[in-house]
Design an enzyme around this catalytic site. Structure first.
Site, mmCIF file in Angstrom:
data_model
loop_
_atom_site.group_PDB
_atom_site.id
_atom_site.type_symbol
_atom_site.label_atom_id
_atom_site.label_comp_id
_atom_site.label_asym_id
_atom_site.label_seq_id
_atom_site.Cartn_x
_atom_site.Cartn_y
_atom_site.Cartn_z
ATOM 1 N N HIS A 140 29.376 42.295 89.608
ATOM 2 C CA HIS A 140 28.661 42.773 88.422
ATOM 3 C C HIS A 140 29.430 42.540 87.131
ATOM 4 O O HIS A 140 30.654 42.662 87.072
ATOM 5 C CB HIS A 140 28.209 44.225 88.580
ATOM 6 C CG HIS A 140 29.278 45.272 88.647
ATOM 7 N ND1 HIS A 140 29.774 45.898 87.535
ATOM 8 C CD2 HIS A 140 29.914 45.836 89.692
ATOM 9 C CE1 HIS A 140 30.658 46.808 87.901
ATOM 10 N NE2 HIS A 140 30.779 46.787 89.200
ATOM 11 N N ASP B 57 36.836 46.667 86.902
ATOM 12 C CA ASP B 57 35.592 46.963 87.627
ATOM 13 C C ASP B 57 34.436 46.438 86.776
ATOM 14 O O ASP B 57 34.035 47.114 85.825
ATOM 15 C CB ASP B 57 35.498 48.476 87.859
ATOM 16 C CG ASP B 57 34.209 48.905 88.533
ATOM 17 O OD1 ASP B 57 33.445 48.041 88.986
ATOM 18 O OD2 ASP B 57 33.966 50.127 88.580
ATOM 19 N N GLU C 140 24.986 47.291 87.259
ATOM 20 C CA GLU C 140 25.443 47.863 88.536
ATOM 21 C C GLU C 140 25.875 49.304 88.360
ATOM 22 O O GLU C 140 25.623 50.162 89.207
ATOM 23 C CB GLU C 140 26.615 47.038 89.099
ATOM 24 C CG GLU C 140 27.013 47.410 90.535
ATOM 25 C CD GLU C 140 28.025 48.546 90.646
ATOM 26 O OE1 GLU C 140 28.240 49.037 91.763
ATOM 27 O OE2 GLU C 140 28.601 48.964 89.608
ATOM 28 N N GLU C 141 26.550 49.579 87.242
ATOM 29 C CA GLU C 141 27.156 50.905 87.048
ATOM 30 C C GLU C 141 26.119 52.010 86.861
ATOM 31 O O GLU C 141 26.448 53.194 86.904
ATOM 32 C CB GLU C 141 28.119 50.882 85.844
ATOM 33 C CG GLU C 141 29.344 49.983 86.034
ATOM 34 C CD GLU C 141 30.352 50.523 87.048
ATOM 35 O OE1 GLU C 141 30.146 51.614 87.588
ATOM 36 O OE2 GLU C 141 31.345 49.817 87.293
ATOM 37 N N HIS D 282 37.535 53.361 86.614
ATOM 38 C CA HIS D 282 36.736 53.973 85.541
ATOM 39 C C HIS D 282 37.595 54.632 84.457
ATOM 40 O O HIS D 282 37.109 55.458 83.691
ATOM 41 C CB HIS D 282 35.669 54.941 86.086
ATOM 42 C CG HIS D 282 34.533 54.220 86.753
ATOM 43 N ND1 HIS D 282 33.344 54.829 87.103
ATOM 44 C CD2 HIS D 282 34.396 52.920 87.113
ATOM 45 C CE1 HIS D 282 32.543 53.925 87.663
ATOM 46 N NE2 HIS D 282 33.159 52.763 87.692
ATOM 47 N N ASP E 293 33.650 43.509 94.708
ATOM 48 C CA ASP E 293 33.776 44.603 93.731
ATOM 49 C C ASP E 293 35.117 45.300 93.956
ATOM 50 O O ASP E 293 35.820 44.981 94.913
ATOM 51 C CB ASP E 293 32.607 45.588 93.909
ATOM 52 C CG ASP E 293 32.274 46.351 92.623
ATOM 53 O OD1 ASP E 293 33.165 46.524 91.763
ATOM 54 O OD2 ASP E 293 31.117 46.799 92.499
HETATM 55 ZN ZN LIG Z 1 31.993 48.164 90.249
#
Ligand SMILES: [Zn+2]
Length: 331
Positions: free
Chosen positions: A62, A163, A193-194, A303, A216
């Site tokens: 992603h 990410d 995606e998130e 994150h 990922d």
């Molecule tokens: Zn991810």
């Protein structure tokens, strides 16, 4: 690949606003694929054609990253926000963010209530240096993401948006190195995606693959007191997913990855992740079901503005994917 990764992670691209990342990737893979198109969801779909003897594969990474959306601007020009994806307010505080129009801001929070150790999202605000609502350079619905240059920390690499720009970097490099393959390889750089693997849902429907793989990040368990006790460690090879919060990997797809890694003498580890999921879930549950798995890059501080990976794991992930895609599928 490190320079390619630097460009990818330093590019602005919260969910639904992936256009800059998409343009960059289109540039990077342009000469290495047979077809390149952008679909209505904003996915970039690259096709590397096989020799006609193989199957139809979908590989996905992603493009989007987590972020913040301006939801209210007060009379003093401070910006209130809603999260885009899995944002932890306490990882935002003290950080710097950038909006699509280039405006920079500092994230802070209102006074905490009694017994409140962590600010809730409603107490976060962004200071963009405005004096009033009229003066504020940010409008309702504008999106922001972290600002962080990629840096080397010892032997590791740290940046925002590892990410999943590491997944994008791995697939870009795989396309560059994959001279010939029996398979029609649809490499999808997915959107949104998130916020719930939304791009991969429609891409998987459109591609209708025989087999799907996501690339990922996953959590790394090799920190002093990990929030989640996991066997994954940076530098121990890409992690072959057994399960996460949304998917149980199709056993033969998981075994396919393990067998090729062993045949090639490549390092690998297993990933058993309690929560979260990836585009592989969207592929696996598309149409009437598609065998699917996921190759994960262990990542510390997921994150946060300082997501940290080992470059060795990226290289070994590319080695493994290239080796897998050059062979016939095990079934
Ligand atoms: Zn991810």
């Amino acid at each position: 690949m490190n320079e390619c990764l630097r460009q990818l992670v330093e590019t602005f691209g919260p969910s639904g606003h992936e256009h800059r990342v998409r343009a960059l990737i289109a540039d990077l893979v342009g000469g290495h694929v047979d077809e390149l198109r952008t679909d209505a969801m904003g996915n970039l779909v690259a096709l590397k054609r096989g020799d006609g003897t193989g199957q139809r594969l979908m590989l996905a990474a992603h493009m989007d990253e987590i972020g913040l959306m301006a939801s209210y601007i007060d009379e003093k020009g401070f910006v209130r926000v809603q999260p885009i994806g899995g944002v932890s307010p306490w990882l935002e505080v003290g950080g710097r963010v950038q909006f699509q129009n280039g405006s920079l801001g500092v994230v802070s929070h209102d006074k905490l209530g009694h017994g409140e150790a962590v600010p809730p999202m409603e107490k976060l605000f962004i200071d963009v240096g405005a004096a009033s609502r009229q003066d504020c350079p940010v409008g309702l619905g504008d999106v922001a993401c972290f600002v962080q240059p990629m840096v080397q920390v010892g032997g590791l690499l740290t940046a925002k948006a590892m990410d999943d720009r590491v997944g994008c970097a791995v697939l870009i490099e795989t396309l560059r190195r994959l001279a010939a393959t029996p398979h029609d390889c649809y490499v999808v750089f997915s959107a949104q995606e998130e916020v719930g693997t939304r791009g991969a849902v429609t891409a998987a429907y459109g591609v209708a693959p025989d087999v799907g793989l996501a690339v990922d990040v996953t959590l790394a368990g090799d920190v002093p007191e990990p929030a989640v006790r996991m066997a994954t460690a940076l530098g121990a090879g890409p992690a072959i997913k057994v399960k996460d919060g949304g998917m149980i990997a199709t056993p033969w797809v998981k075994d396919w990855m393990i067998d090729v890694a062993q045949a090639e003498g490549l390092p690998w580890q297993l990933e058993v992740l309690p929560g979260g999921t990836t585009d592989a879930r969207a592929i696996q549950t598309s149409r009437d079901g598609v065998p699917a798995g996921c190759l994960s890059i262990p990542c510390r501080y997921v994150h946060s503005p300082s997501e940290t990976v080992s470059p060795a794991d990226l290289g070994h992930a590319v080695d493994l994917l290239v080796a897998m895609l050059r062979r016939p599928l095990p079934r």
